[in-house]
Structure formats: structure tokens, C-alpha cells
Design an enzyme around this catalytic site. Sequence first.
Site, mmCIF file in Angstrom:
data_model
loop_
_atom_site.group_PDB
_atom_site.id
_atom_site.type_symbol
_atom_site.label_atom_id
_atom_site.label_comp_id
_atom_site.label_asym_id
_atom_site.label_seq_id
_atom_site.Cartn_x
_atom_site.Cartn_y
_atom_site.Cartn_z
ATOM 1 N N GLU A 60 11.398 2.441 6.851
ATOM 2 C CA GLU A 60 10.067 3.006 6.613
ATOM 3 C C GLU A 60 9.678 4.064 7.642
ATOM 4 O O GLU A 60 9.070 5.080 7.306
ATOM 5 C CB GLU A 60 9.028 1.880 6.584
ATOM 6 C CG GLU A 60 9.094 0.999 5.341
ATOM 7 C CD GLU A 60 10.172 -0.051 5.376
ATOM 8 O OE1 GLU A 60 10.394 -0.733 4.350
ATOM 9 O OE2 GLU A 60 10.814 -0.202 6.456
ATOM 10 N N PHE A 83 5.942 -2.432 -0.548
ATOM 11 C CA PHE A 83 4.767 -3.294 -0.420
ATOM 12 C C PHE A 83 4.005 -2.840 0.821
ATOM 13 O O PHE A 83 4.614 -2.383 1.792
ATOM 14 C CB PHE A 83 5.154 -4.771 -0.254
ATOM 15 C CG PHE A 83 5.716 -5.406 -1.495
ATOM 16 C CD1 PHE A 83 4.887 -6.111 -2.362
ATOM 17 C CD2 PHE A 83 7.056 -5.300 -1.790
ATOM 18 C CE1 PHE A 83 5.401 -6.687 -3.514
ATOM 19 C CE2 PHE A 83 7.580 -5.878 -2.936
ATOM 20 C CZ PHE A 83 6.750 -6.569 -3.801
ATOM 21 N N ALA A 84 2.682 -2.990 0.802
ATOM 22 C CA ALA A 84 1.892 -2.607 1.966
ATOM 23 C C ALA A 84 2.315 -3.368 3.211
ATOM 24 O O ALA A 84 2.199 -2.869 4.334
ATOM 25 C CB ALA A 84 0.403 -2.839 1.699
ATOM 26 N N ASP A 85 2.828 -4.573 3.036
ATOM 27 C CA ASP A 85 3.301 -5.387 4.155
ATOM 28 C C ASP A 85 4.434 -4.706 4.913
ATOM 29 O O ASP A 85 4.677 -5.005 6.085
ATOM 30 C CB ASP A 85 3.793 -6.742 3.652
ATOM 31 C CG ASP A 85 2.840 -7.384 2.659
ATOM 32 O OD1 ASP A 85 2.650 -6.802 1.574
ATOM 33 O OD2 ASP A 85 2.301 -8.464 2.955
ATOM 34 N N TYR A 86 5.160 -3.806 4.245
ATOM 35 C CA TYR A 86 6.301 -3.133 4.875
ATOM 36 C C TYR A 86 5.908 -1.820 5.543
ATOM 37 O O TYR A 86 6.774 -1.070 6.001
ATOM 38 C CB TYR A 86 7.386 -2.840 3.835
ATOM 39 C CG TYR A 86 7.887 -4.046 3.086
ATOM 40 C CD1 TYR A 86 7.698 -5.344 3.570
ATOM 41 C CD2 TYR A 86 8.558 -3.896 1.876
ATOM 42 C CE1 TYR A 86 8.167 -6.453 2.873
ATOM 43 C CE2 TYR A 86 9.035 -4.998 1.177
ATOM 44 C CZ TYR A 86 8.825 -6.274 1.677
ATOM 45 O OH TYR A 86 9.293 -7.358 0.985
ATOM 46 N N PRO A 89 6.601 -0.989 10.047
ATOM 47 C CA PRO A 89 7.623 -0.225 10.767
ATOM 48 C C PRO A 89 7.350 1.276 10.806
ATOM 49 O O PRO A 89 7.935 1.982 11.627
ATOM 50 C CB PRO A 89 8.908 -0.527 9.977
ATOM 51 C CG PRO A 89 8.647 -1.834 9.320
ATOM 52 C CD PRO A 89 7.199 -1.813 8.975
ATOM 53 N N HIS A 129 4.069 -10.459 1.270
ATOM 54 C CA HIS A 129 3.905 -9.612 0.093
ATOM 55 C C HIS A 129 2.463 -9.634 -0.411
ATOM 56 O O HIS A 129 2.213 -9.362 -1.585
ATOM 57 C CB HIS A 129 4.828 -10.065 -1.046
ATOM 58 C CG HIS A 129 6.281 -9.942 -0.740
ATOM 59 N ND1 HIS A 129 6.943 -10.877 0.016
ATOM 60 C CD2 HIS A 129 7.193 -8.991 -1.067
ATOM 61 C CE1 HIS A 129 8.215 -10.513 0.137
ATOM 62 N NE2 HIS A 129 8.393 -9.374 -0.516
#
Length: 340
Positions: A60, A83-86, A89, A129
Site C-alpha cells: 500500500e 479494505f480501509a483497514d489496509y 501501511p 475488515h
Amino acid sequence: MTAMSMVQAINSALDCTMGRDPNVLVMGQDVGYFGGVFRCTEGLYQKYGAQRALDTPIAEGGIVAAAIGMGVNGLRPVVEMQFADYIYPAIDQIISELARLRHRSGGEFWAPVVVRAPSGGGIRGGQTHSQSPEGIFTHVCGLKTVMPSNPYDAKGLLISAIEDDDPVIFFEPKRIYNGPFYGHNAGGGRARTWAEHPAGEVPEGHYSIPLGKANVLRQGTEVTVLSYGTMVHVAEAAIEHSGVDAELIDLRTLLPLDIDTVAESVKKTGRCVVIHEATRTSGFGAELVAEVQEECFWHLKAPIERVTGWDTPYPHAFEWEYFPSHERISDALRRAAACD
């Protein structure tokens, strides 16, 4: 006008802007040949080719860094975080580089990058997620932050974001990709589609909705409700459940915030309830409470209420205890309405 899901509306916005401007491209993990994990970029690879619908490595920070370089050189990249969770980074590149570039260069350079990110819970995705990290980015000078609640707004706001010269973080509530959601087991748990909702009617061609303009969805006299994303629909159902005559405002753009529309409503009702599914402490609701307090102090008849997620990692087994419910929202509305 055509009935579209939010997925189709986002795809249509990307198609419209890519068709009008050869400098617009999409990039991210599986956004090309596969069409995206949620199919928001489906067909763009086949229509515009591999150079404008780019599959990237799972990196990312590198994706955003490459997009910044593209933006500085005249392109308009639309980055998808799977996903917004990713997005974490990539935070250093987004905050330290993308957001600061125009200021740091004295206006000589800028990068019109849009970062799309499916966010929020309600799909039993667990803690990695289901997160709603919008509050982090509203804290960063140089970024604009958007979260639509329906297909019509999603397309118009995304087109505006892509055409904007400033970087935009564009959160897409994945729980409502295929239909509005009114709360756990609302209506007997039957899934609804956007074809059953007026905001599912979307023009096929190009149109835009200005960033920084809220939408008053429901007129009311007793309480002002401020929300965005999935929680707009849950709040709407809770208002009907509560019996309180509440005015519901869909913020749409968190930064810049349409404080004029918010203040006008709160000065009329004298009461305010803020609703979001992100964690409570330092969530965007805290900023809304502060803004309303500053602008409307002498008009307030009751303490400002917040209904939010809890200060815990998003729980898989207790998702519906975490998710703001009709009961929690209705209780807040009644408490606010009872004060005079």
C-alpha cells in the site's frame, strides 16, 4: 436515470471520468483484470487497457508513492485500498507526502490523487475488515475526506473528487454497496436493494456533487441528527422508531465540513445527536460536538449526545453489540428531546 447499486455508481463514475480525461487511471490490488474484490472497477481493464487499470503488488505504501509521482507529472490516479483497514501501511505516504506536497513546494507541485477505501462493519468481517478510520484523515491538513451514503451521492461526489486538484480520501461503506441498511434485523432481516430506494436512481452520464455540501434528508423541529455513511440509514430508521421529530443531516463530506447547514439546523432545534460507527474516543463525532458547541452554544437546550462504536477493536462475535443500534440511537434522541 438508471437503477444502480453503489458498486455500479462508483464504476460509472470511474468510467465517466476515464472516458472524459485520458489522464485519469485506476490502480490497486486486483482492480484490473479481476475488476476489484467488490467489482467496483469491473470492465475498466477491458475498456481502457492495462496502462489505465493497473494491478499492483500488495504494497500500500508503494501504491500511494507511485500515485503521488504520477499526480505530480499530470496524471489523476484513483487508488483503491482493498479494505480501509489496509490503508495504515500507506499512512506515511498519505500524510507526510501527499497531503503536504502543495504547501511544502509553495504551490509549485501538487498531486490530485483520490484514495478509495471500502470501510465500516456490518458484514461480519472481524477486526481487520470492519474499521472506520475516517477520523485519522480529517485530522490531516491538506486532505479532503468524503463518505457517501447512497449511489446517487457516491457517483457525483467521486466525480468531484477525481476532478479536484487536492488529494481526497474517499470512504465507501461496504455494508451498503448493494442496498441500504437500516439496522440489524430491521424489517425482519430482509436484504433491500438500491432499486427500492429513490437514491438508487442515478444518471448514466457525467454529473457532480460539490464537496463540502451536506444534505438535509429529513426536516424536523425537536433534534438535529448528524451522521454519514451507513449510519444515515440506521439513524433514519431509529428516528421513526423513537417518535422524535428529528431533522436528519447527511454530512457527505467530512472535510471540508458544511458547518453552515449544521449550525442553521441546530439553532432551529436547539438539540443535537451525533452518530457514527467508528470508535468513540477522538472519533469524528468529537469534532462535530466541538463545532456545534462553538457555533450554537447559546441556542442549545440540551447536552449534545454521541452514539458511536465502542473503544475496542471491532469484535467479530459481538458485531451487533458494537454497531450503533436503534435502541441506543432512540434513547439518545429521547434524552435530548426531553431537555428544555
